[in-house]
Design a protein around this motif. Structure first.
Motif, PDB file in Angstrom:
ATOM      1  N   ARG A 158      13.521  -6.982   6.105  1.00 13.12           N
ATOM      2  CA  ARG A 158      14.256  -5.816   6.597  1.00 13.12           C
ATOM      3  C   ARG A 158      14.819  -5.969   8.009  1.00 13.12           C
ATOM      4  O   ARG A 158      15.993  -5.642   8.237  1.00 13.12           O
ATOM      5  N   HIS A 217       4.564   1.748   0.253  1.00 15.93           N
ATOM      6  CA  HIS A 217       5.915   2.107  -0.174  1.00 15.93           C
ATOM      7  C   HIS A 217       5.917   2.782  -1.540  1.00 15.93           C
ATOM      8  O   HIS A 217       6.960   2.925  -2.156  1.00 15.93           O
ATOM      9  N   SER A 218       4.739   3.147  -2.053  1.00 18.33           N
ATOM     10  CA  SER A 218       4.672   3.810  -3.354  1.00 18.33           C
ATOM     11  C   SER A 218       3.536   4.819  -3.347  1.00 18.33           C
ATOM     12  O   SER A 218       2.681   4.809  -2.473  1.00 18.33           O
ATOM     13  N   ASP A 257       8.877 -10.208   5.314  1.00 18.38           N
ATOM     14  CA  ASP A 257       9.606  -8.942   5.390  1.00 18.38           C
ATOM     15  C   ASP A 257      11.029  -9.204   5.889  1.00 18.38           C
ATOM     16  O   ASP A 257      11.238  -9.596   7.028  1.00 18.38           O
ATOM     17  N   TYR A 287       0.878  -3.400  -4.318  1.00 19.52           N
ATOM     18  CA  TYR A 287       1.662  -2.322  -3.716  1.00 19.52           C
ATOM     19  C   TYR A 287       2.141  -2.800  -2.359  1.00 19.52           C
ATOM     20  O   TYR A 287       1.349  -3.219  -1.522  1.00 19.52           O
ATOM     21  N   LYS A 288       3.440  -2.772  -2.159  1.00 18.78           N
ATOM     22  CA  LYS A 288       3.998  -3.261  -0.897  1.00 18.78           C
ATOM     23  C   LYS A 288       3.779  -2.237   0.212  1.00 18.78           C
ATOM     24  O   LYS A 288       3.783  -1.029  -0.026  1.00 18.78           O
ATOM     25  N   GLY A 289       3.627  -2.748   1.436  1.00 17.63           N
ATOM     26  CA  GLY A 289       3.435  -1.858   2.573  1.00 17.63           C
ATOM     27  C   GLY A 289       3.784  -2.535   3.878  1.00 17.63           C
ATOM     28  O   GLY A 289       4.185  -3.699   3.909  1.00 17.63           O
ATOM     29  N   THR A 290       3.623  -1.774   4.963  1.00 20.54           N
ATOM     30  CA  THR A 290       3.846  -2.287   6.313  1.00 20.54           C
ATOM     31  C   THR A 290       2.614  -1.982   7.147  1.00 20.54           C
ATOM     32  O   THR A 290       2.115  -0.854   7.141  1.00 20.54           O
ATOM     33  N   GLY A 340       5.122  -7.057   7.020  1.00 16.33           N
ATOM     34  CA  GLY A 340       4.975  -6.633   5.639  1.00 16.33           C
ATOM     35  C   GLY A 340       3.717  -7.200   5.009  1.00 16.33           C
ATOM     36  O   GLY A 340       3.227  -8.274   5.386  1.00 16.33           O
ATOM     37  N   PHE A 359       5.272   9.385   2.200  1.00 17.34           N
ATOM     38  CA  PHE A 359       4.727   8.033   2.181  1.00 17.34           C
ATOM     39  C   PHE A 359       3.205   8.142   2.215  1.00 17.34           C
ATOM     40  O   PHE A 359       2.643   9.109   2.721  1.00 17.34           O
TER      41      PHE A 359
END
Length: 630
Positions: free
Chosen positions: A134, A110-111, A132, A93-96, A80, A58
């Motif tokens: 999840r 996440h990429s 988010d 770009y997705k992230g946390t 998120g 990651f």
């Protein structure tokens, strides 16, 4: 319907999910970047100051905002977000979010963006809050598993919690003669009592009673009988605190989670750092480098080439894939070795679904701060263990639920709420080490049935010998009516802070070397007080923390000021009616508690009236007029 309660729980989770999704959708409706910055969901522009690979390849970046530095915002750890390069036709770009410190923020992406360099240009990057899903998926999946399980211990635990039944028998026969630490009699009774529970044990720890010390001693004692224990809490902060205490006590802890969420002095217990410090890590790193080289070489081939070049390029891509798989397999085996050689695996409740520990099972799960954990969160962790021991205080704040409908459907009720009165293996810690006896006396009587005793070391401690530890300053009749912010839909009261400051200035010579907390139930009052203190050199020179009641849970200060805010002709108290907030606020204070509030408004509630009468009899009641004439 079979398992009707758990079907209802699923519906309540969905209500909360829909509410949060709508909340983020509403925040994102702002048309312009300026509006989004104002609403607190956007940092723009930001510079990327650090970027690196973390475990599992990651990408982790650290950003710093370069404008709007004083703007309040809603970006916080664990939520998120998207990171983008441009505002128009932007690449996202997705992230946390992994940490927020003033104007810096860490993000786990996440990429893979490091090699491609999309995010390297300074001043063009932004970070925006997103919804988010999840955590809700984890909770729903856990409840479905619970409903359909055929494992006997889970069926018994599920049905016992659902029906609030006493469990029929114990499945442990551990020797309780030896306790691995110095504890008081009530702590020892609790440790011995929960050690042999077969399904669920509860340690009820009111404020200042040494709950963390008790848990550390319990875990060390259990490790004489068990090889490995799973330790969880609903928040990263609570997990980190317990992991830190266990590490200091010589327990071999592995912290699962994002390394940037953890204090520097705790980094060495994270799996990431243990991996990087392992002798085999350099070999894995070399394999990763070789894979990267092979992928780059394959990408250097021109578009027009013959069959031989095409074969060579395909071979290089295959070599890169094989090397990557090899590195991943080596890394996974090393992580597995680290975890299986740990005495304690520590993570958040939702974090128990992390791929690192997805296949691990434990004899015992310990959940700290269980009073703030949703039942569905707890089940995510409880599925991994034969039994659970919970610790917390259901007389303090419950989990934060945004949807009123979800609250009405029972989502706010915790396992601790349900089971503390029902099972025999539930123990209350009875000696408190925090508060002056006069500060303790009201919550002890109102919330804890008078069961708590103050230790000699703190029963009579004061700021100075002739100090009064318990004060109410009444603002009735002063014209200090509450105001409502249309922007934030929250309340504030300027007059109460004026009185607070006047009292502070009178006492300032006594406040040297004291920790001080200023608490209010409303976010707008906190914002207002912070803005005033920021321009006040005298108060800023002291160790002062300003936060909401909810934000202060788990903390303690020598001196606590509480601004209750509400002042109106109708006697409306809003969420002050949740008396657990009052309990939390009062029990933050060690040596001095000063409450500022409008008695005419607050006495419409029976408990506030009782508190006022208690302070009149045992402390000091003053009118705010005494401070306005100065």
């Amino acid at each position: 319907m079979k398992h009707q309660r758990y079907h209802n729980l699923l519906k309540a989770i969905e209500e909360e999910r829909k509410n949060e999704e709508a909340y983020y959708r509403e925040l994102s409706k702002s048309a312009t970047p300026k509006d989004k910055i104002e609403s607190g969901i956007l940092w723009y522009p930001v510079d990327i100051v650090k970027q690196r690979y973390t475990i599992g390849e990651f990408v982790e970046i650290e950003v710093e905002r370069t404008k709007n530095l004083d703007k309040s915002h809603k970006l916080k750890t664990g939520v998120g977000c998207t990171v983008f390069k441009q505002l128009d036709e932007r690449q996202e770009y997705k992230g946390t979010i992994s940490f927020v410190k003033r104007n810096k923020m860490g993000i786990i992406l996440h990429s893979d963006v490091l090699e491609k360099g999309q995010l390297s240009e300074k001043g063009l990057t932004g970070v925006e809050l997103v919804y988010d899903e999840r955590p809700y998926k984890v909770m729903k999946d856990s409840i479905h598993t619970v409903m359909n399980t055929q494992e006997r211990h889970l069926m018994e635990l599920r049905d016992g919690i659902s029906n609030q039944d006493e469990f029929a028998y114990s499945t442990r026969s551990y020797n309780t003669d030896y306790i691995a630490g110095n504890v008081n009699p009530s702590q020892e009774t609790a440790i011995k009592g929960v050690m042999n529970t077969g399904h669920i044990g509860i340690i009820h720890g009111p404020p200042g009673t040494g709950k963390t010390t008790t848990l550390v001693t319990l875990i060390k004692t259990l490790l004489n009988n068990e090889k490995r224990i799973l330790v969880c809490a609903p928040s990263n902060n609570a997990v980190d605190l317990l992991a830190s205490k266990l590490d200091a006590a010589g327990v071999k802890v592995s912290r699962v989670g994002n390394v940037t969420r953890i204090a520097d002095d705790l980094a060495h217990v994270t799996v990431v750092e243990q991996l990087r410090n392992h002798d085999d890590w350099q070999h894995i790193k070399k394999v990763k480098i070789e894979a990267t080289k092979a992928r780059k070489m394959a990408g250097n081939f021109k578009r027009k080439f013959g069959s031989k070049e095409r074969e060579d390029r395909n071979a290089m891509y295959k070599e890169a894939r094989d090397l990557q798989k090899w590195a991943r397999d080596l890394e996974n085996k090393l992580v597995e070795s680290i975890l299986y050689n740990s005495q304690v695996v520590a993570t958040t409740l939702i974090g128990t679904q992390h791929r690192m520990i997805s296949d691990m099972e434990f004899d015992t799960l310990i959940i700290d701060e269980a009073s703030q954990a949703l039942e569905a969160e707890c089940w995510a962790a409880m599925l991994k263990a034969k039994r659970v021991i919970m610790a917390g205080d259901h007389m303090q704040l419950p989990p934060t639920i945004k949807s009123q409908k979800a609250i009405e459907m029972g989502l706010e009720e915790t396992i601790l709420d349900r089971m503390t009165p029902c099972i025999k293996e539930s123990y209350t810690l009875g000696i408190q080490y925090r508060m002056n006896e006069k500060i303790l006396s009201f919550p002890n009587k109102k919330f804890y049935g008078g069961k708590l005793l103050s230790h000699n070391s703190n029963a009579n401690h004061l700021i100075h010998d002739r100090d009064q530890p318990l004060i109410w300053i009444d603002t009735s009749g002063c014209g200090f009516e509450e105001q409502t912010s249309t922007e934030h839909r929250s309340k504030w009261n300027e007059g109460e802070y004026f009185i607070l400051r006047e009292h502070f200035m009178q006492q300032i010579e006594n406040y040297e070397d004291c920790s001080i907390g200023i608490i209010a139930p409303y976010a707008q009052q906190i914002r207002y007080i912070k803005s005033q203190v920021a321009e006040d050199e005298v108060i800023r020179a002291h160790d002062v923390t300003i936060n909401s009641i909810d934000g202060f849970q788990g903390q303690e200060k020598d001196i606590i000021y509480i601004s209750l805010v509400r002042s109106n002709d109708k006697g409306e108290l809003g969420f002050l009616k949740d008396l657990r907030r009052l309990n939390v606020a009062i029990t933050r204070a060690k040596k001095k508690l000063v409450i500022i509030g409008d008695v005419a408004t607050l006495s419409s509630d029976k408990t506030f009236l009782e508190l006022l009468e208690h302070i009149e009899a045992n402390g000091l009641y003053q009118s705010a007029w005494e401070y306005m004439a100065m």
